[in-house]
Scaffold this active site. Structure first.
Site, mmCIF file in Angstrom:
data_model
loop_
_atom_site.group_PDB
_atom_site.id
_atom_site.type_symbol
_atom_site.label_atom_id
_atom_site.label_comp_id
_atom_site.label_asym_id
_atom_site.label_seq_id
_atom_site.Cartn_x
_atom_site.Cartn_y
_atom_site.Cartn_z
ATOM 1 N N GLU A 56 -31.867 66.583 -64.141
ATOM 2 C CA GLU A 56 -32.838 65.644 -64.710
ATOM 3 C C GLU A 56 -33.312 66.061 -66.099
ATOM 4 O O GLU A 56 -33.641 65.205 -66.924
ATOM 5 C CB GLU A 56 -34.040 65.491 -63.770
ATOM 6 C CG GLU A 56 -33.738 64.742 -62.485
ATOM 7 C CD GLU A 56 -33.237 65.640 -61.357
ATOM 8 O OE1 GLU A 56 -33.020 65.137 -60.246
ATOM 9 O OE2 GLU A 56 -33.078 66.858 -61.613
ATOM 10 N N PHE A 118 -41.692 64.388 -47.520
ATOM 11 C CA PHE A 118 -40.494 64.997 -48.085
ATOM 12 C C PHE A 118 -40.286 64.529 -49.526
ATOM 13 O O PHE A 118 -40.324 63.345 -49.813
ATOM 14 C CB PHE A 118 -39.273 64.630 -47.237
ATOM 15 C CG PHE A 118 -37.976 65.144 -47.782
ATOM 16 C CD1 PHE A 118 -37.708 66.501 -47.821
ATOM 17 C CD2 PHE A 118 -37.017 64.274 -48.282
ATOM 18 C CE1 PHE A 118 -36.515 66.985 -48.345
ATOM 19 C CE2 PHE A 118 -35.815 64.741 -48.800
ATOM 20 C CZ PHE A 118 -35.562 66.103 -48.833
ATOM 21 N N GLN A 119 -40.101 65.468 -50.432
ATOM 22 C CA GLN A 119 -39.905 65.230 -51.861
ATOM 23 C C GLN A 119 -41.063 64.435 -52.473
ATOM 24 O O GLN A 119 -40.866 63.631 -53.381
ATOM 25 C CB GLN A 119 -38.566 64.545 -52.139
ATOM 26 C CG GLN A 119 -37.369 65.462 -51.903
ATOM 27 C CD GLN A 119 -36.068 64.934 -52.460
ATOM 28 O OE1 GLN A 119 -35.872 63.731 -52.557
ATOM 29 N NE2 GLN A 119 -35.168 65.835 -52.827
ATOM 30 N N LYS A 168 -41.223 53.834 -53.059
ATOM 31 C CA LYS A 168 -40.008 53.239 -52.511
ATOM 32 C C LYS A 168 -40.280 51.878 -51.872
ATOM 33 O O LYS A 168 -39.471 50.946 -51.992
ATOM 34 C CB LYS A 168 -39.375 54.189 -51.490
ATOM 35 C CG LYS A 168 -37.952 53.804 -51.093
ATOM 36 C CD LYS A 168 -37.276 54.900 -50.304
ATOM 37 C CE LYS A 168 -35.809 54.551 -50.022
ATOM 38 N NZ LYS A 168 -35.129 55.638 -49.265
ATOM 39 N N MET A 487 -32.852 84.913 -81.965
ATOM 40 C CA MET A 487 -34.199 84.879 -82.523
ATOM 41 C C MET A 487 -35.108 85.856 -81.789
ATOM 42 O O MET A 487 -35.967 86.511 -82.401
ATOM 43 C CB MET A 487 -34.771 83.465 -82.473
ATOM 44 C CG MET A 487 -36.036 83.285 -83.289
ATOM 45 S SD MET A 487 -35.786 83.588 -85.069
ATOM 46 C CE MET A 487 -35.090 82.016 -85.575
#
Length: 593
Positions: A56, A118-119, A168, A487
């Site tokens: 993502e 869940f999630q 959902k 760096m």
């Protein structure tokens, strides 16, 4: 799909219809349970193409690259929980660099919100600090209006990211679609485009009286659109003022222009930083006085009178007090400035600033980007110079990761046009360059897109090579491979007694074999005499390429303003050896962090 003449459709259908009506042609995403109804609608239509990333974070950076190179809104689509939390880095990146992004996230059904389902994650709470605005949609009839408003907020005023969190059950529910024109805009958000005319007139009068002027420009010029860049160039032609830019503003004024001083800031040119320090009138156009630009604030341009043009009122006087603030869109304000300058009753005598230009020429003579080349090893600066020469004549877009290679790209790759340079400025996100290059390539399929990378940064999102192969995106990954987190190593050498704690990259992959494992082309070069031919070969390949360019291991990026120092306290490459510089810093700069 979406054949109901009464505009009745499911929430998932509403999402696709709203995206289409807002001009979306591509979205970058990764599916998951809470977003599957929308993915089902994507499967049943052909108007919008979905680009499947492998993480993502990659979706967000790809959407950023797409947005930055086109001026359009980038769109990302992720699932709930870890999908949304993985989006936080690109959201914060887009917020700091003012990139218009719409992030659609799935959420657990509304009746499960707050139950640790869940999630499940508090997406609105998590993303509130890293977005311009966000929404949790609990009514399907409001879904279309929220998406339309999300696009308006993302791209108007100071651009930035927004999040629309869609449970959902809302995606499954049936509701009424309202088109963009039928959705009233939120009146509490109404960015001011036209600057105050009295302030603009005062600014022009102050500019006309200047003897040591400078224009300090930033990403706001590019965000305002191509007309703003054209007006900036016209203003420079009229005034003959010197001009410098932040990292994000490169390309708004051409690098080949006679008034160009180069980038300013921590690794900017000597002439740009000295001119900023010694100017008497500073015109800040679409920049925000970031700490990497100002250095020590109480020593920043101590004798200058400052004009600040910015569309974001919160940027005015936040870091640096200015005499004339002008709140408005850069393009609108520059148009008025050009008009008023042309109408001045007494034209400015350009001899008025001739002494200033003579001093600038002496600073230019220091050649602060110079380096000692070698016939035995590829110097990283030389690699970027040769890449730049090889790409002339092509429609080229450059992305970068973050580190020394990013600064060398900014110093040695000349940008003549806006929207050709994509880099992570404010957040400094390693892993940005490869997915951003994919977004640019999606938007410009026939262009030459090159990610100038470091061997450490490229491994942050290397899995997106799989996305490049799947979607036939022939991006070129040009790695300046010095075997270090360059760096980090440089700062450890100069500021931490050369204690190189965890900055050497052991267990490095064979990048050629890695490219081939993904189905891409792998190339290798460690000989300066072979570099031009290898770069030409890379450019000619119409497939994704990973180019492992082995460069000198311990080269430092100069010039450099050490943290806590002023613009006129730069470290230059010709003043001392690296060891001597390290010793000097250790002896008189232990307080630096």
């Amino acid at each position: 799909m979406m054949t109901d003449t009464n505009n009745r459709m499911t929430g998932a259908e509403i999402v696709l219809k709203a995206l289409k009506d807002n001009g979306v042609e591509h979205i970058f995403g990764y599916p998951g349970g809470a977003i599957l109804p929308i993915y089902d609608e994507i499967f049943q239509q052909d108007d919008i193409k979905h680009i499947l990333v492998r993480h993502e974070q990659g979706a967000g950076h790809a959407a950023e690259g797409y947005a930055r190179s086109t001026g359009k809104v980038g769109v990302m689509l992720v699932t709930s929980g870890p999908g949304a939390t993985n989006a936080v880095t690109p959201l914060q990146d887009a917020l700091m660099d003012s990139i218009p992004l719409v992030c659609l996230t799935g959420q657990v059904p509304t009746n499960l919100i707050g139950s640790d389902a869940f999630q499940e994650a508090d997406t609105v709470g998590i993303t509130r600090p890293c977005t311009k605005h966000n929404w949790l949609v609990k009514d399907v009839d409001q879904l279309a209006g929220v998406i339309h408003e999300a696009f308006r907020i993302a791209q108007s005023g100071r651009p930035g990211p927004v999040v629309v969190d869609i449970p959902k059950d809302i995606q499954f529910a049936t509701g009424t679609y309202t088109p963009p024109g039928a959705t009233p805009a939120n009146k509490s958000y109404a960015p001011k485009l036209a600057g105050d005319m009295q302030a603009i007139e005062a600014a022009v009068q102050l500019m006309a009286s200047a003897r040591r002027p400078i224009l300090y420009t930033g990403g706001g010029v590019i965000n305002s659109g191509p007309e703003a860049s054209r007006l900036l160039r016209e203003l420079i032609e009229l005034t003959d003022f010197p001009i410098t830019s932040t990292l994000m503003g490169l390309g708004a004024y051409p690098a080949s222009g006679k008034n160009w001083l180069g980038m300013l800031g921590m690794h900017g040119s000597y002439e740009a930083n000295m001119a900023m320090h010694d100017c008497d009138v500073m015109v800040c156009v679409g920049a925000r006085f970031d700490d990497r630009i100002t250095g020590r604030l109480n020593a920043f341009a101590p004798n200058s009178r400052k004009i600040h043009i910015d569309i974001d009122p919160s940027s005015i006087n936040k870091n640096v007090r200015v005499e004339i603030p002008i709140i408005g869109d850069v393009g609108h304000v520059l148009e008025e400035m050009v008009r008023l300058w042309r109408a001045l009753p007494q034209k400015q005598d350009k001899a008025q600033i001739s002494d200033w230009w003579s001093e600038i020429q002496s600073w230019r003579g220091r050649k602060s980007f110079s380096y000692k080349n070698s016939t035995d090893v590829i110097m990283p600066q030389y690699a970027v110079e040769r890449l730049y020469e090889a790409t002339k004549g092509h429609k080229t877009f450059i992305t970068t990761e973050v580190g020394q290679h990013q600064m060398w790209a900014a110093q040695f790759f000349g940008f003549e046009e806006p929207n050709r340079w994509m880099t992570s400025g404010g957040l400094g996100t390693m892993g940005y360059g490869l997915p951003a290059a994919l977004g640019v390539q999606v938007a410009h399929p026939d262009a030459l897109v090159i990610d100038i990378a470091g061997d450490a940064s490229i491994q942050m999102c290397i899995q997106e090579m799989s996305c490049a192969i799947q979607h036939d995106l022939p991006v070129k990954i040009f790695i300046l491979n010095n075997q270090y987190m360059g760096m980090v190593r440089q700062w450890q050498q100069l500021l931490h007694g050369n204690r190189l704690s965890n900055s050497y990259t052991e267990a490095m992959p064979d990048f050629v074999k890695l490219a081939e494992a993904y189905g891409a082309v792998g190339m290798y070069c460690d000989d300066p005499k072979e570099l031009d031919d290898k770069i030409a070969e890379m450019i000619a390949v119409r497939r994704p390429v990973i180019f492992d360019c082995r460069v000198a291991n311990l080269t430092n990026c100069f010039p450099m303003i050490p943290s806590g120092k002023a613009h006129n306290e730069m470290l230059l490459p010709d003043e001392a050896t690296d060891d001597a510089v390290a010793t000097a810093i250790d002896a008189k700069g232990r307080q630096l962090v």
